[in-house]
Write a protein that holds these residues in place. Sequence first.
Motif, PDB file in Angstrom:
ATOM      1  N   ASP A   8      41.605  20.244  -5.120  1.00 55.93           N
ATOM      2  CA  ASP A   8      41.858  19.763  -2.933  1.00 55.93           C
ATOM      3  C   ASP A   8      43.233  20.190  -2.999  1.00 55.93           C
ATOM      4  O   ASP A   8      44.294  19.628  -2.279  1.00 55.93           O
ATOM      5  CB  ASP A   8      40.657  19.055  -2.394  1.00 55.93           C
ATOM      6  N   ASP A   9      44.457  20.188  -3.715  1.00 58.72           N
ATOM      7  CA  ASP A   9      45.365  20.693  -4.044  1.00 58.72           C
ATOM      8  C   ASP A   9      46.064  19.180  -4.556  1.00 58.72           C
ATOM      9  O   ASP A   9      48.021  19.542  -3.881  1.00 58.72           O
ATOM     10  CB  ASP A   9      46.266  21.436  -3.388  1.00 58.72           C
ATOM     11  N   VAL A  10      45.394  18.050  -4.835  1.00 59.62           N
ATOM     12  CA  VAL A  10      46.305  17.224  -4.587  1.00 59.62           C
ATOM     13  C   VAL A  10      47.193  16.977  -6.197  1.00 59.62           C
ATOM     14  O   VAL A  10      46.275  16.767  -7.132  1.00 59.62           O
ATOM     15  CB  VAL A  10      45.295  15.683  -4.355  1.00 59.62           C
ATOM     16  N   MET A  11      49.024  16.716  -6.211  1.00 61.31           N
ATOM     17  CA  MET A  11      49.055  16.512  -7.342  1.00 61.31           C
ATOM     18  C   MET A  11      50.214  14.684  -6.523  1.00 61.31           C
ATOM     19  O   MET A  11      50.969  14.753  -5.898  1.00 61.31           O
ATOM     20  CB  MET A  11      50.062  17.135  -6.967  1.00 61.31           C
ATOM     21  N   TRP A  12      49.880  14.198  -7.935  1.00 58.53           N
ATOM     22  CA  TRP A  12      50.688  13.101  -7.953  1.00 58.53           C
ATOM     23  C   TRP A  12      51.635  13.321  -9.476  1.00 58.53           C
ATOM     24  O   TRP A  12      51.443  13.767 -10.348  1.00 58.53           O
ATOM     25  CB  TRP A  12      50.239  11.795  -7.709  1.00 58.53           C
ATOM     26  N   MET A  13      53.086  12.196  -9.109  1.00 60.18           N
ATOM     27  CA  MET A  13      53.825  11.538  -9.734  1.00 60.18           C
ATOM     28  C   MET A  13      53.777  10.405 -10.566  1.00 60.18           C
ATOM     29  O   MET A  13      54.373   9.999  -9.378  1.00 60.18           O
ATOM     30  CB  MET A  13      55.323  12.725  -9.655  1.00 60.18           C
ATOM     31  N   TYR A  14      54.200  10.073 -11.588  1.00 63.53           N
ATOM     32  CA  TYR A  14      54.239   8.260 -11.873  1.00 63.53           C
ATOM     33  C   TYR A  14      55.163   8.365 -12.616  1.00 63.53           C
ATOM     34  O   TYR A  14      55.978   8.918 -13.515  1.00 63.53           O
ATOM     35  CB  TYR A  14      53.454   7.844 -12.579  1.00 63.53           C
ATOM     36  N   MET A  15      56.123   8.044 -11.990  1.00 59.86           N
ATOM     37  CA  MET A  15      58.546   7.716 -12.179  1.00 59.86           C
ATOM     38  C   MET A  15      58.383   5.853 -12.808  1.00 59.86           C
ATOM     39  O   MET A  15      58.065   5.408 -11.551  1.00 59.86           O
ATOM     40  CB  MET A  15      59.282   8.411 -11.367  1.00 59.86           C
ATOM     41  N   PRO A  16      58.562   5.840 -13.598  1.00 60.10           N
ATOM     42  CA  PRO A  16      58.701   4.687 -14.154  1.00 60.10           C
ATOM     43  C   PRO A  16      59.186   3.717 -13.791  1.00 60.10           C
ATOM     44  O   PRO A  16      59.304   2.413 -13.143  1.00 60.10           O
ATOM     45  CB  PRO A  16      58.891   4.114 -16.400  1.00 60.10           C
ATOM     46  N   ALA A  17      60.229   4.278 -13.378  1.00 65.49           N
ATOM     47  CA  ALA A  17      61.951   3.722 -12.587  1.00 65.49           C
ATOM     48  C   ALA A  17      61.295   2.968 -10.918  1.00 65.49           C
ATOM     49  O   ALA A  17      61.812   2.124 -10.974  1.00 65.49           O
ATOM     50  CB  ALA A  17      63.031   4.814 -12.379  1.00 65.49           C
ATOM     51  N   LEU A  18      60.716   3.587 -10.316  1.00 66.44           N
ATOM     52  CA  LEU A  18      60.340   3.712  -8.965  1.00 66.44           C
ATOM     53  C   LEU A  18      58.717   2.255  -9.418  1.00 66.44           C
ATOM     54  O   LEU A  18      58.509   1.452  -8.360  1.00 66.44           O
ATOM     55  CB  LEU A  18      59.392   4.888  -8.692  1.00 66.44           C
ATOM     56  N   GLY A  19      58.188   2.033 -10.824  1.00 63.38           N
ATOM     57  CA  GLY A  19      57.142   1.661 -10.672  1.00 63.38           C
ATOM     58  C   GLY A  19      55.562   1.617  -9.996  1.00 63.38           C
ATOM     59  O   GLY A  19      54.976   0.934  -9.418  1.00 63.38           O
ATOM     60  N   LYS A  20      55.885   3.223  -8.832  1.00 60.43           N
ATOM     61  CA  LYS A  20      54.686   3.606  -8.203  1.00 60.43           C
ATOM     62  C   LYS A  20      54.315   5.204  -8.352  1.00 60.43           C
ATOM     63  O   LYS A  20      55.470   5.657  -8.559  1.00 60.43           O
ATOM     64  CB  LYS A  20      54.553   3.475  -6.501  1.00 60.43           C
ATOM     65  N   PRO A  21      53.094   5.464  -8.042  1.00 60.91           N
ATOM     66  CA  PRO A  21      52.745   7.187  -7.922  1.00 60.91           C
ATOM     67  C   PRO A  21      53.431   7.385  -6.427  1.00 60.91           C
ATOM     68  O   PRO A  21      53.703   7.084  -5.891  1.00 60.91           O
ATOM     69  CB  PRO A  21      51.580   7.372  -7.903  1.00 60.91           C
ATOM     70  N   LYS A  22      53.860   8.940  -6.232  1.00 59.08           N
ATOM     71  CA  LYS A  22      54.558  10.080  -5.668  1.00 59.08           C
ATOM     72  C   LYS A  22      53.491  10.578  -5.697  1.00 59.08           C
ATOM     73  O   LYS A  22      53.357  11.461  -6.316  1.00 59.08           O
ATOM     74  CB  LYS A  22      56.081  10.100  -5.521  1.00 59.08           C
ATOM     75  N   LYS A  23      52.984  11.127  -4.479  1.00 61.18           N
ATOM     76  CA  LYS A  23      52.531  12.240  -3.798  1.00 61.18           C
ATOM     77  C   LYS A  23      52.931  13.607  -4.079  1.00 61.18           C
ATOM     78  O   LYS A  23      53.966  13.425  -3.084  1.00 61.18           O
ATOM     79  CB  LYS A  23      51.012  12.166  -2.701  1.00 61.18           C
ATOM     80  N   ILE A  24      52.657  14.441  -4.345  1.00 60.24           N
ATOM     81  CA  ILE A  24      53.661  16.100  -4.061  1.00 60.24           C
ATOM     82  C   ILE A  24      53.006  16.870  -2.786  1.00 60.24           C
ATOM     83  O   ILE A  24      52.228  17.124  -3.078  1.00 60.24           O
ATOM     84  CB  ILE A  24      53.944  16.593  -5.481  1.00 60.24           C
ATOM     85  N   SER A  25      53.703  17.288  -2.152  1.00 54.65           N
ATOM     86  CA  SER A  25      53.607  17.934  -1.188  1.00 54.65           C
ATOM     87  C   SER A  25      54.275  19.150  -1.802  1.00 54.65           C
ATOM     88  O   SER A  25      54.716  19.487  -2.944  1.00 54.65           O
ATOM     89  CB  SER A  25      54.555  17.754   0.095  1.00 54.65           C
ATOM     90  N   LEU A  26      52.804  19.929  -0.645  1.00 49.12           N
ATOM     91  CA  LEU A  26      52.820  21.283  -0.670  1.00 49.12           C
ATOM     92  C   LEU A  26      54.648  21.828  -1.241  1.00 49.12           C
ATOM     93  O   LEU A  26      54.725  23.193  -1.320  1.00 49.12           O
ATOM     94  CB  LEU A  26      51.830  21.883   0.602  1.00 49.12           C
ATOM     95  N   LEU A  27      55.502  21.456   0.112  1.00 49.37           N
ATOM     96  CA  LEU A  27      56.551  22.385   0.443  1.00 49.37           C
ATOM     97  C   LEU A  27      57.454  22.199  -1.326  1.00 49.37           C
ATOM     98  O   LEU A  27      58.214  23.038  -1.945  1.00 49.37           O
ATOM     99  CB  LEU A  27      57.173  21.756   1.233  1.00 49.37           C
ATOM    100  N   ALA A  28      57.313  20.945  -1.946  1.00 45.97           N
ATOM    101  CA  ALA A  28      58.124  20.707  -2.871  1.00 45.97           C
ATOM    102  C   ALA A  28      57.190  21.223  -4.595  1.00 45.97           C
ATOM    103  O   ALA A  28      57.843  21.389  -5.580  1.00 45.97           O
ATOM    104  CB  ALA A  28      57.904  19.003  -3.383  1.00 45.97           C
ATOM    105  N   LYS A  29      56.097  21.911  -4.016  1.00 47.46           N
ATOM    106  CA  LYS A  29      55.106  22.924  -5.256  1.00 47.46           C
ATOM    107  C   LYS A  29      56.758  23.678  -6.195  1.00 47.46           C
ATOM    108  O   LYS A  29      55.956  24.035  -7.418  1.00 47.46           O
ATOM    109  CB  LYS A  29      54.362  22.717  -5.224  1.00 47.46           C
TER     110      LYS A  29
END
Length: 266
Positions: free
Chosen positions: A89-110
């Motif tokens: 369903d077009d769901v994408m996440w990114m994990y950055m160790p520096a942030l320590g938590k996942p971030k959801k990637i929006s449709l616009l950011a794709k």
Amino acid sequence: KYCSVVLIFIFLAGGQLFAQDAQTLLRNMDNLMSAPKDKQGIVEMTLTNKSEKEKVREAIMMQKGKDKKLYRYTKPENQAGIATLSLPDDVMWMYMPALGKPKKISLLAKSQSFNGTDFSYEDMDSKAYSERYTPTLQKSDSDLTYLLELKPKSDQSDYSRIMLVLNKKYFYPEKMDYYDKKGTHFKTATYKYKKSGQYWYAEEVFMNDFKKEHSTLVLMKDVKFDQGLVSLTFDDARVSQFTTAFPMMEAAGFKGTFYIHTSDSF
């Protein structure tokens, strides 16, 4: 008059068959790409700028089914631990160790670059091409390939169209030319496919961005299929899943997907 009606019917029917054939061809490509139950391997990426300076990155890739894919970077050291996860369903996440938590990637950011490469997040989407694009069959310059024009179904796509050169015998992509919203051809991907057992996979992909004068070469190594990858999903956002379940899974070598409510969980 009767002859004219027949000719019109043949013309309309022919157009429908033509469109149907294009859709079937694109689905054949999707089926080839998603044929394994699961796939894993090492991805080596070489990024080259206009001064011919190179940067090399390495990641572990794991894919389960058609629409679950994980990239986790291991090299260089400053990239290690960065991960992207594609889900249905077009769901994408990114994990950055520096942030320590996942971030959801929006449709616009794709439309943005996939971790500094010449691929966008849209390019890396695990959703089938036949679900994202409307294909039209065009005249090919070769008897060995089909030529398809792909137009995005979503108006949020970064492309106006993609010209796909498809291998006629095996239905794998050989080349994709990408056109921006203004109709300008600005980058091209070329593919080298290899067969391992009963499956085909892209052993090499070269993406060349003419506008940025930048390129990315992707090599797939140590590819394995149907290893029985297990996908564990936790969707009620309990802290115990991270403090208890996660260490146990790490020890056993299992991967999982955690849906996190940051407002009340962490």
